[in-house]
Scaffold this active site. Sequence first.
Site, short mmCIF file in Angstrom:
data_model
loop_
_atom_site.label_atom_id
_atom_site.label_comp_id
_atom_site.label_asym_id
_atom_site.label_seq_id
_atom_site.Cartn_x
_atom_site.Cartn_y
_atom_site.Cartn_z
N ASP A 70 0.70 -1.10 0.02
CA ASP A 70 0.14 0.05 -0.12
C ASP A 70 0.93 1.30 -0.04
OD1 ASP A 70 -2.63 1.51 0.54
OD2 ASP A 70 -1.40 1.88 2.17
N GLU A 80 1.09 -0.69 -4.93
CA GLU A 80 0.24 0.60 -5.22
C GLU A 80 0.83 1.58 -5.64
OE1 GLU A 80 -3.64 2.77 -3.43
OE2 GLU A 80 -1.58 2.31 -2.29
#
Length: 521
Positions: free
Chosen positions: A190, A253
């Site tokens: 993330d 990401e």
Amino acid sequence: MYQIYPRSFADANDDGVGDLKGIAAHLDHVASLGVDGVWLSPFFKSPMKDFGYDVSDYCDVDPIFGDLADFDALVARAHALGLKVVIDQVFSHTSDEHPWFVDSRASRTGEHADWYVWADAKPDGSPPSNWQSVFGGPAWTWDARRGQYYMHNFLASQPQLNVRNPEVQEALLAAARFWLDRGVDGFRLDAINFAIHDPALRDNPPIADGRKRTRPFDFQDKIYNQSHPDIIGFLNRIRALTDSYDGRFTVAEVGGDHADREMKEFTAGSDRLHSAYGFLYLYADTLRSELIRVGDSMWPDQQGEGWPSWTFSNHDAPRAVSRWAQGRDEKAFSEMALLLLISLRGNVFVYQGEELGLPQAQVPFERLVDPEAIANWPQTLGRDGARTPMPWTAGAPNAGFSTVEPWLPVDRRHLALAVDAQEADPASTLHVARRVIALRRAHPALRTGGLELVEGPRDLLVFHRFERPGGERLLCVFNLSHAPIDWSPPVDARRIEAVNWTEADGATLKPLAGLIFAEAG
């Protein structure tokens, strides 16, 4: 891969919040789609200020989702069904309730004193730099206990880890190893381009391009608070760890104005991550052929280049059908979009409910819980509307998610799109989703082949997918416009898939028609 947002997938203990047992009980549905695996959004222990992306214990399950035994059972069930399990790892920040931060803010000399990003105030008392947080306001909060500012790229309750510190890296790698030992098949990292910043804390320059903005964060060219070259060294260590296990997968990401460059940097060669995805499609207001051309140009298939991943919807962006249908038939659009998504070069992530054609749910202001949605209301659709409960049973309370009122309301428009209703309808979007995913599995050109765009009218998207050398060659055609377009395939092409098109249409492609042909030779 099929993304599951645990809070909203299935509620086994009937408390209004989804959980791991609920996921395990519904993995048959996921496996029936023909996907290769699942990506689970965070289920770790957390005060839930950002719904799990504020981790207070990297190596435990939050009680709202269950416990470690429930997680182990979920992994076992997934593997029994032939599904891989990829989980989030949030390595750029923690919760302010994490014991590391509690100790770090208590003293400048303690064990964890340098585990977070701390800096003195400027002489006038203002923050150390002009950096802004994603959720609004400065990326710095004053802490009287240390007499310093701490950095946070997101909420003030999500302090930034000092990932440059080798001890921090060791602790994060130990957390990753904990989950690898429990059988997970990989990680989605993330916001990994936030992991390391400019140590000189230089101010970001402004962006002056005339675009409308709803967040202070977007006024800056974020060249100093993210995407530092030292991130690569940490990615090398993550890859070395995952490579020490068999068949593990890593995907980054990567958001922001420089995502195209960073995604390639994070995946180049064989000692970084396997893949990366950005927000090209997730934040786009319109689906046009030019957008696909931009995506293709970002990954030109050069020597040593990594492998892209794509998604049209996820938990952080309004659902694609609500952004892109623009008054056209939503069912037709959903099915065309699914066929287009599985036709792209790269890995594909399908977000829960995308196989049902769910539109963005309407959540009244008084039910909003997402801090970003509340702060920017009503200028943005926010994230809550993409996170509402999965509809399983059309006639059941809360669409079969739970009998009690769920944490976010079920949109009444979702009831007719519930899984049981679509199972009973052979023409449903669910059955189309299974068909097109099976198509991707059956054709190596779609899974790992090259992509070559064909020039044509603005709203007619045409491209080839092909194997090298001398393998199969497919022709993919999509009418993205609001009007019919006349187009005929090559005489030797054999149609293998079509949505929103019938034999009676002949050479006329109705709006949202999508076709794939096998080409001779």
